[in-house]
Scaffold this motif. Structure first.
Motif, mmCIF file in Angstrom:
data_model
loop_
_atom_site.group_PDB
_atom_site.id
_atom_site.type_symbol
_atom_site.label_atom_id
_atom_site.label_comp_id
_atom_site.label_asym_id
_atom_site.label_seq_id
_atom_site.Cartn_x
_atom_site.Cartn_y
_atom_site.Cartn_z
ATOM 1 N N MET A 68 40.471 32.215 25.793
ATOM 2 C CA MET A 68 40.074 32.292 27.158
ATOM 3 C C MET A 68 38.651 32.536 26.933
ATOM 4 S SD MET A 68 41.401 32.884 30.422
ATOM 5 C CE MET A 68 43.024 33.000 29.613
ATOM 6 N N TYR A 99 37.059 29.999 32.106
ATOM 7 C CA TYR A 99 36.701 30.577 33.419
ATOM 8 C C TYR A 99 35.652 31.082 33.636
ATOM 9 C CZ TYR A 99 37.274 35.464 31.809
ATOM 10 O OH TYR A 99 37.114 36.694 31.395
ATOM 11 N N THR A 155 33.996 33.488 37.244
ATOM 12 C CA THR A 155 34.248 34.444 38.388
ATOM 13 C C THR A 155 32.856 34.424 39.275
ATOM 14 O OG1 THR A 155 35.627 35.895 37.235
ATOM 15 C CG2 THR A 155 35.080 36.530 39.383
ATOM 16 N N ASN A 167 38.367 33.437 41.377
ATOM 17 C CA ASN A 167 38.096 33.169 40.166
ATOM 18 C C ASN A 167 38.675 31.741 39.730
ATOM 19 O OD1 ASN A 167 38.063 34.130 37.547
ATOM 20 N ND2 ASN A 167 39.841 35.480 37.563
ATOM 21 N N THR A 191 40.176 29.459 36.886
ATOM 22 C CA THR A 191 40.597 29.664 35.603
ATOM 23 C C THR A 191 40.876 27.936 35.279
ATOM 24 O OG1 THR A 191 41.244 31.690 35.592
ATOM 25 C CG2 THR A 191 42.060 30.319 33.984
HETATM 26 C C1 LIG Z 1 39.552 35.914 36.330
HETATM 27 O O1 LIG Z 1 40.603 35.413 35.367
HETATM 28 C C2 LIG Z 1 40.678 35.437 34.052
HETATM 29 C C3 LIG Z 1 41.561 34.551 33.225
HETATM 30 O O2 LIG Z 1 42.427 33.999 34.067
HETATM 31 C C4 LIG Z 1 40.963 36.953 33.838
HETATM 32 O O3 LIG Z 1 40.986 37.216 32.499
HETATM 33 C C5 LIG Z 1 39.846 37.676 34.642
HETATM 34 O O4 LIG Z 1 40.132 39.133 34.473
HETATM 35 C C6 LIG Z 1 39.978 37.199 35.932
HETATM 36 N N1 LIG Z 1 38.695 38.086 36.557
HETATM 37 C C7 LIG Z 1 38.792 38.604 38.060
HETATM 38 C C8 LIG Z 1 37.768 39.285 38.512
HETATM 39 O O5 LIG Z 1 40.027 38.292 38.562
#
Ligand SMILES: *[C@@H]1O[C@H](CO)[C@@H](O)[C@H](O)[C@H]1NC(C)=O
Ligand SMILES: *[C@@H]1O[C@H](CO)[C@@H](O)[C@H](O)[C@H]1NC(C)=O
Ligand SMILES: *[C@@H]1O[C@H](CO)[C@@H](O)[C@H](O)[C@H]1NC(C)=O
Ligand SMILES: *[C@@H]1O[C@H](CO)[C@@H](O)[C@H](O)[C@H]1NC(C)=O
Ligand SMILES: *[C@@H]1O[C@H](CO)[C@@H](O)[C@H](O)[C@H]1NC(C)=O
Ligand SMILES: *[C@@H]1O[C@H](CO)[C@@H](O)[C@H](O)[C@H]1NC(C)=O
Ligand SMILES: *[C@@H]1O[C@H](CO)[C@@H](O)[C@H](O)[C@H]1NC(C)=O
Ligand SMILES: *[C@@H]1O[C@H](CO)[C@@H](O)[C@H](O)[C@H]1NC(C)=O
Length: 370
Positions: free
Chosen positions: A1, A266, A268, A330, A332
């Motif tokens: 990731m 991904y 954010t 977010n 991904t």
């Molecule tokens: C966004 O998504 C990624 C992977 O799907 C995850 O690792 C990450 O913690 C998420 N960040 C937030 C702020 O939700």
């Protein structure tokens, strides 16, 4: 990731051994080396882009030169800057062809040009519209702001606005016409570059003109869970694809090291209401045997982003893009191999833009001065 960040990047552009290039057409380009003495011009050695002084496009500001210690290895257009110690708002007035889609790029490299060794911060406006805030991470790395916009008039104003955090300055201002029908937004809004990457790159440098006929800058991108695939063949140079990503960028692709895993990345957004547009460019770079097959789906946050399957064509670019804006807390993305695919997914190039509201129209009063 992998987390994709918004970059500030140094102009440490490596062009390897690749200056094979025949003179490419620069018609419609506006390339201003800000602060270059009036009536001067040159062809930048690495890109052959023809830069001229900005003096005919602005009445204010003073010409300065960055400190010599920072000049080595940088493209020539950042050596001079124009700085604006006077006035809260200073504007460039640049003639354009109205109703043509342009890429507009402003480059800022501080290089201690004022001897104060203090990084300033200031705002950038496009005519009456707020564009972005210009901030710096390091004395010798550039901050670059880029938009895609269709001017309705035959000129544009790019303005530097003093917000009390230091004297505004600018290193270079560049306009490039783009192909009509590309980078179209559903709302008609303009786009601000979020990132443009060359995953799987085997060079340490970014590619831009003359590799990219539109002079988009493609940054190399690698990640520990990905490996590179490359071809020595020439990927279709874009004559069949309106987006025309450069063959040198499309010649390399990222693929997961573990061939069973999807290719995932991904980001954010700071603002969960921000609207994004995504462009994914694919080309097969391996000559597949009769028993080999590469096919995958493109998914965003677990749902199919694109209904079709992607099975890249050998040495031919396919672009998959979002016709309307995406919003999420977010993002991904996952490129997931089909069950009958014998090979893992690949990604050759990716661009992500954020919609930006430039709906305030220029008025007659906005004559480009302070
Ligand atoms: C966004 O998504 C990624 C992977 O799907 C995850 O690792 C990450 O913690 C998420 N960040 C937030 C702020 O939700
Ligand atoms: C470019 O610079 C040369 C001198 O170096 C000058 O003679 C020429 O007029 C300039 N061209 C333009 C278009 O400004
Ligand atoms: C821009 O266009 C205006 C009006 O067409 C013209 O008067 C002016 O000379 C042009 N400026 C430049 C720098 O070409
Ligand atoms: C670009 O395309 C739009 C429709 O997609 C059209 O209205 C416009 O006239 C075109 N502009 C140019 C310069 O060809
Ligand atoms: C990229 O940089 C690394 C380390 O700086 C160097 O070892 C490598 O040779 C460079 N590769 C190319 C293609 O320039
Ligand atoms: C692409 O290649 C073809 C021939 O292979 C050539 O005719 C065409 O001019 C090239 N287009 C670009 C945009 O470089
Ligand atoms: C590769 O990924 C698969 C599926 O996630 C996993 O089961 C396997 O252990 C991984 N192999 C290696 C060598 O990490
Ligand atoms: C692989 O499977 C997909 C559906 O999952 C199908 O559309 C595609 O035609 C299959 N391709 C081959 C070569 O069997």
């Amino acid at each position: 990731m992998e987390m994709l960040k918004h970059f500030h990047f140094a102009f440490s552009l490596v062009f390897a051994f690749l200056l094979l290039v025949h003179a490419q057409d620069q018609s419609g380009f506006v390339s201003l080396d800000c602060g270059l003495p009036k009536n001067s011009n040159y062809s930048e050695p690495t890109t052959k882009i023809y830069y001229i002084s900005d003096a005919d496009f602005i009445d204010s500001g003073v010409s300065k030169s960055i400190s010599d210690e920072y000049k080595a290895g940088l493209q020539q257009q950042v050596a001079y800057v124009r700085s604006f110690p006077q006035g809260a708002r200073n504007c460039y007035n640049i003639n354009v062809t109205s109703r043509t889609k342009y890429l507009v790029r402003a480059t800022f490299l501080y290089g201690n040009y004022d001897g104060l060794n203090k990084l300033p911060q200031f705002d950038l406006h496009f005519g009456p519209n707020y564009w972005d805030t210009v901030k710096f991470e390091k004395v010798d790395s550039s901050t670059i702001k880029e938009i895609i916009h269709v001017p309705l008039q035959d000129h544009v104003h790019v303005c530097l606005v003093n917000t009390g955090d230091g004297t505004p300055f600018i290193s270079a201002l560049e306009l490039r016409p783009l192909t009509n029908g590309t980078y179209v937004t559903s709302s008609g809004s303009s786009l601000a570059l979020f990132f443009r990457l060359d995953p799987g790159s085997v060079s340490n440098g970014s590619y831009r003109f003359p590799y990219d006929i539109h002079d988009r800058v493609w940054r190399p991108y690698t990640y520990s869970k990905w490996t590179q695939l490359t071809t020595t063949g020439t990927v279709d140079n874009g004559s069949n694809n309106k987006y025309q990503p450069p063959p040198e960028v499309m010649r390399t692709a990222a693929t997961p090291i573990n061939a069973s895993e999807p290719l995932v990345f991904y980001w954010t957004p700071d603002d969960s209401k921000a609207e994004f547009y995504v462009y994914l460019h694919f080309a097969e770079v391996q000559k597949l045997e009769a028993n080999e097959y590469r096919a995958f789906t493109v998914n965003l946050n677990g749902a199919r982003l694109y209904d079709g399957i992607v099975s890249p064509t050998y040495l031919y670019t396919n672009t998959i893009y979002t016709p309307s804006a995406l919003t999420a807390e977010n993002f991904t993305f996952s490129l997931t191999r089909l069950e009958n695919s014998t090979l893992p997914p690949i990604l050759n190039a990716i661009e992500v833009y954020k919609a930006i509201d430039f709906s305030q129209l220029e008025t007659e009063q906005d004559d480009g001065t302070t």
